[in-house]
Design a protein around this motif. Structure first.
Motif, PDB file in Angstrom:
ATOM      1  N   SER A  68       0.814  -1.220   0.000  1.00 37.61           N
ATOM      2  CA  SER A  68       0.000   0.000   0.000  1.00 37.61           C
ATOM      3  C   SER A  68       0.847   1.268   0.000  1.00 37.61           C
ATOM      4  N   ASN A  69       2.169   1.153   0.185  1.00 35.43           N
ATOM      5  CA  ASN A  69       3.039   2.320   0.086  1.00 35.43           C
ATOM      6  C   ASN A  69       4.386   1.874  -0.470  1.00 35.43           C
ATOM      7  N   LYS A  75       7.603   3.056   0.691  1.00 37.94           N
ATOM      8  CA  LYS A  75       8.614   3.644   1.549  1.00 37.94           C
ATOM      9  C   LYS A  75       9.286   2.552   2.372  1.00 37.94           C
ATOM     10  N   LEU A  76      10.606   2.667   2.491  1.00 36.90           N
ATOM     11  CA  LEU A  76      11.372   1.678   3.232  1.00 36.90           C
ATOM     12  C   LEU A  76      11.014   1.693   4.715  1.00 36.90           C
ATOM     13  N   TYR A  77      11.061   0.504   5.311  1.00 38.62           N
ATOM     14  CA  TYR A  77      10.859   0.323   6.745  1.00 38.62           C
ATOM     15  C   TYR A  77       9.523   0.871   7.231  1.00 38.62           C
ATOM     16  N   GLN A  78       8.497   0.707   6.407  1.00 36.93           N
ATOM     17  CA  GLN A  78       7.134   1.024   6.815  1.00 36.93           C
ATOM     18  C   GLN A  78       6.268  -0.204   6.608  1.00 36.93           C
ATOM     19  N   ASN A  79       5.203  -0.301   7.383  1.00 39.85           N
ATOM     20  CA  ASN A  79       4.313  -1.444   7.271  1.00 39.85           C
ATOM     21  C   ASN A  79       3.631  -1.460   5.908  1.00 39.85           C
ATOM     22  N   SER A  80       3.373  -2.669   5.423  1.00 41.41           N
ATOM     23  CA  SER A  80       2.653  -2.885   4.162  1.00 41.41           C
ATOM     24  C   SER A  80       3.335  -2.225   2.973  1.00 41.41           C
ATOM     25  N   ASN A  81       4.671  -2.251   2.941  1.00 40.45           N
ATOM     26  CA  ASN A  81       5.372  -1.677   1.785  1.00 40.45           C
ATOM     27  C   ASN A  81       5.675  -2.712   0.706  1.00 40.45           C
ATOM     28  N   GLY A  82       5.178  -3.940   0.867  1.00 39.79           N
ATOM     29  CA  GLY A  82       5.264  -4.923  -0.208  1.00 39.79           C
ATOM     30  C   GLY A  82       6.475  -5.830  -0.128  1.00 39.79           C
ATOM     31  N   ASN A  83       6.440  -6.869  -0.975  1.00 39.20           N
ATOM     32  CA  ASN A  83       7.513  -7.867  -0.971  1.00 39.20           C
ATOM     33  C   ASN A  83       8.829  -7.318  -1.505  1.00 39.20           C
ATOM     34  N   PHE A  84       8.760  -6.452  -2.512  1.00 41.47           N
ATOM     35  CA  PHE A  84       9.994  -5.957  -3.124  1.00 41.47           C
ATOM     36  C   PHE A  84      10.829  -5.179  -2.111  1.00 41.47           C
ATOM     37  N   LEU A  85      10.231  -4.162  -1.497  1.00 39.62           N
ATOM     38  CA  LEU A  85      10.981  -3.377  -0.522  1.00 39.62           C
ATOM     39  C   LEU A  85      11.324  -4.217   0.715  1.00 39.62           C
ATOM     40  N   GLY A  86      10.463  -5.189   1.050  1.00 39.49           N
ATOM     41  CA  GLY A  86      10.768  -6.069   2.176  1.00 39.49           C
ATOM     42  C   GLY A  86      12.032  -6.878   1.934  1.00 39.49           C
ATOM     43  N   LEU A  87      12.197  -7.394   0.706  1.00 45.70           N
ATOM     44  CA  LEU A  87      13.416  -8.135   0.378  1.00 45.70           C
ATOM     45  C   LEU A  87      14.635  -7.219   0.345  1.00 45.70           C
ATOM     46  N   VAL A  88      14.453  -5.994  -0.132  1.00 45.61           N
ATOM     47  CA  VAL A  88      15.561  -5.034  -0.130  1.00 45.61           C
ATOM     48  C   VAL A  88      16.020  -4.770   1.303  1.00 45.61           C
ATOM     49  N   GLU A  89      15.064  -4.608   2.209  1.00 49.37           N
ATOM     50  CA  GLU A  89      15.403  -4.386   3.615  1.00 49.37           C
ATOM     51  C   GLU A  89      16.129  -5.600   4.196  1.00 49.37           C
ATOM     52  N   MET A  90      15.679  -6.806   3.827  1.00 46.92           N
ATOM     53  CA  MET A  90      16.314  -8.023   4.335  1.00 46.92           C
ATOM     54  C   MET A  90      17.754  -8.139   3.821  1.00 46.92           C
ATOM     55  N   ILE A  91      17.965  -7.866   2.530  1.00 51.77           N
ATOM     56  CA  ILE A  91      19.316  -7.939   1.972  1.00 51.77           C
ATOM     57  C   ILE A  91      20.224  -6.920   2.647  1.00 51.77           C
ATOM     58  N   ALA A  92      19.693  -5.739   2.965  1.00 47.36           N
ATOM     59  CA  ALA A  92      20.493  -4.680   3.587  1.00 47.36           C
ATOM     60  C   ALA A  92      20.986  -5.076   4.979  1.00 47.36           C
ATOM     61  N   GLU A  93      20.332  -6.066   5.618  1.00 47.56           N
ATOM     62  CA  GLU A  93      20.778  -6.500   6.937  1.00 47.56           C
ATOM     63  C   GLU A  93      22.093  -7.268   6.870  1.00 47.56           C
ATOM     64  N   PHE A  94      22.389  -7.861   5.703  1.00 48.07           N
ATOM     65  CA  PHE A  94      23.572  -8.715   5.585  1.00 48.07           C
ATOM     66  C   PHE A  94      24.578  -8.216   4.551  1.00 48.07           C
ATOM     67  N   ASP A  95      24.116  -7.474   3.572  1.00 43.07           N
ATOM     68  CA  ASP A  95      24.973  -7.067   2.466  1.00 43.07           C
ATOM     69  C   ASP A  95      25.422  -5.612   2.642  1.00 43.07           C
ATOM     70  N   PRO A  96      26.725  -5.350   2.695  1.00 35.35           N
ATOM     71  CA  PRO A  96      27.198  -3.970   2.937  1.00 35.35           C
ATOM     72  C   PRO A  96      26.869  -3.005   1.797  1.00 35.35           C
ATOM     73  N   ILE A  97      26.818  -3.508   0.567  1.00 36.33           N
ATOM     74  CA  ILE A  97      26.532  -2.611  -0.556  1.00 36.33           C
ATOM     75  C   ILE A  97      25.099  -2.106  -0.493  1.00 36.33           C
ATOM     76  N   MET A  98      24.132  -3.008  -0.305  1.00 33.87           N
ATOM     77  CA  MET A  98      22.740  -2.589  -0.199  1.00 33.87           C
ATOM     78  C   MET A  98      22.500  -1.818   1.093  1.00 33.87           C
ATOM     79  N   GLN A  99      23.223  -2.158   2.140  1.00 30.23           N
ATOM     80  CA  GLN A  99      23.107  -1.419   3.401  1.00 30.23           C
ATOM     81  C   GLN A  99      23.522   0.035   3.219  1.00 30.23           C
TER      82      GLN A  99
END
Length: 396
Positions: free
Chosen positions: A258-259, A261-285
């Motif tokens: 429904s939106n 924006k990163l790190y907000q509720n209901s921002n979808g699978n795409f941004l959710g995966l980006v956030e997950m990758i950023a937890e482990f990958d320094p480039i995406m972080q």
């Protein structure tokens, strides 16, 4: 009669048609930033942006399976992105206005490619530009290539590449400014221009800068090094974005919530995966950190970029399917129509092929594309199917 509060159906279809034409005209634009490769160099944190010895190996690709997620992409010169060039197209000379040194260096380093499959439009006198103007005949009978001459499909004009980039304020020639479209006198105008002193000076400046950039011997050597590091960073970011899109497309998962924006509720699978990758990958972080701190304006996480990359993946998959169709001996076509939300008829094309490449005969089924149709009669659908096959060069 009071004015309409909302657009009529005809106006909506007309507006949608204009948008579709614009999208169609931009098809393949992203191809300039992609090339196939088996491995991708990674920027290590210790190297401060330089290439490390490690490689990220792309996903395994099975030639017999042509799902969108199994098409390999890596970036090529993606550092010349919209963040670097926010106001002009590097392949369209009519947009090269008020360039700074950085933008000029990028254009000199990239150069330009000539499209040799253009049907040049006629002017009011029934004249047009011709490929023969790209070269000139010398007095000794030899032919010399006018490497500086560039044609703009957008405005139907020709420009001088070096004069466009290195012109002085006093230069008022059309080839260096708004472009030349005098097809009747084009030969004389080009001859006069290439024999002018200012053109020769600009040619020398162009060749000298191109040589220095190739050897990394420019005055702003440190700046060029920083630019190259920034290019590589953007390449790595895009590789990860493409990987997320491939994963979601392969599993038929929704991209957006429904939106956007990163790190907000209901921002979808795409941004959710980006956030997950950023937890482990320094480039995406680092990329996410720049977005949150407003250090970058173009972050390539919007739905427009997602749609463009999906379209690119689909185009490559379709090319692979068409290749299979050409190689197979027997195939059949399944098609059906259904209206979309805008009441536009969409024809679904599905192909079934007989795979006889191995001892065991297999029946393989592939989705090709949605095709817009206006005539839903049997003859109309057949003509649309035939036109599509001719366009894909299945039938020549």
């Amino acid at each position: 009669m009071p004015p309409r509060k909302y657009l009529s159906g005809y106006e909506k279809r007309k507006k949608k048609k204009q948008v579709d034409e614009l999208v169609e005209s931009q098809k393949g634009a992203i191809d300039k930033f992609f090339s196939k490769s088996s491995s991708i160099p990674v920027v290590s944190e210790q190297s401060n942006g330089a290439l490390s010895d490690e490689n990220i190996v792309s996903s395994e690709f099975n030639n017999e399976n042509v799902l969108p997620s199994e098409t390999e992409f890596t970036t090529e010169n993606f550092g010349d992105d919209r963040q670097s060039l926010p106001h002009f197209d590097i392949y369209e000379p009519s947009t090269w206005k008020n360039l700074d040194n950085k933008e000029r260096d990028i254009l000199v380093e990239k150069g330009f490619d000539r499209d040799l499959k253009i049907d040049f439009p006629l002017d009011e006198d029934r004249r047009h530009f011709a490929y023969t103007h790209y070269s000139r005949k010398l007095n000794n009978g030899e032919t010399s290539d006018r490497k500086w001459l560039i044609y703009s499909k957008l405005v139907d004009k020709v420009f001088c590449f070096c004069c466009k980039l290195f012109k002085s304020n006093s230069n008022t020639t059309l080839l260096a400014n708004d472009g030349l479209r005098d097809w009747k006198n084009i030969c004389k105008r080009l001859s006069d221009h290439e024999n002018s002193i200012e053109h020769m000076t600009n040619m020398n400046s162009w060749n000298e800068l191109r040589l220095r950039l190739s050897k990394n011997q420019t005055i702003d050597k440190d700046l060029q090094k920083h630019i190259m590091q920034e290019k590589e960073r953007w390449r790595q970011v895009l590789v990860r974005i493409v990987a997320v899109i491939k994963c979601l497309a392969k599993n038929n998962l929704a991209f957006r919530g429904s939106n956007e924006k990163l790190y907000q509720n209901s921002n979808g699978n795409f941004l959710g995966l980006v956030e997950m990758i950023a937890e482990f990958d320094p480039i995406m972080q680092d990329h996410v950190r720049r977005i949150e701190n407003h250090e970058v304006h173009y972050h390539y996480l919007s739905h427009k970029i997602q749609n463009e990359l999906i379209s690119r993946l689909g185009h490559t998959v379709r090319s692979s399917i068409i290749k299979k169709i050409k190689e197979t001996k027997y195939f059949s076509v399944i098609l059906d129509c259904t209206p979309d939300i805008s009441h536009q008829e969409q024809m679904v094309l599905v192909v079934r092929c007989v795979n006889m490449s191995s001892n065991q005969i297999k029946i393989e089924e592939y989705f090709l594309e949605f095709v817009k149709v206006d005539d839903t009669s049997g003859l109309g659908l057949f003509n649309e199917l035939l036109s599509f096959f001719i366009y894909c060069e299945i039938f020549v």
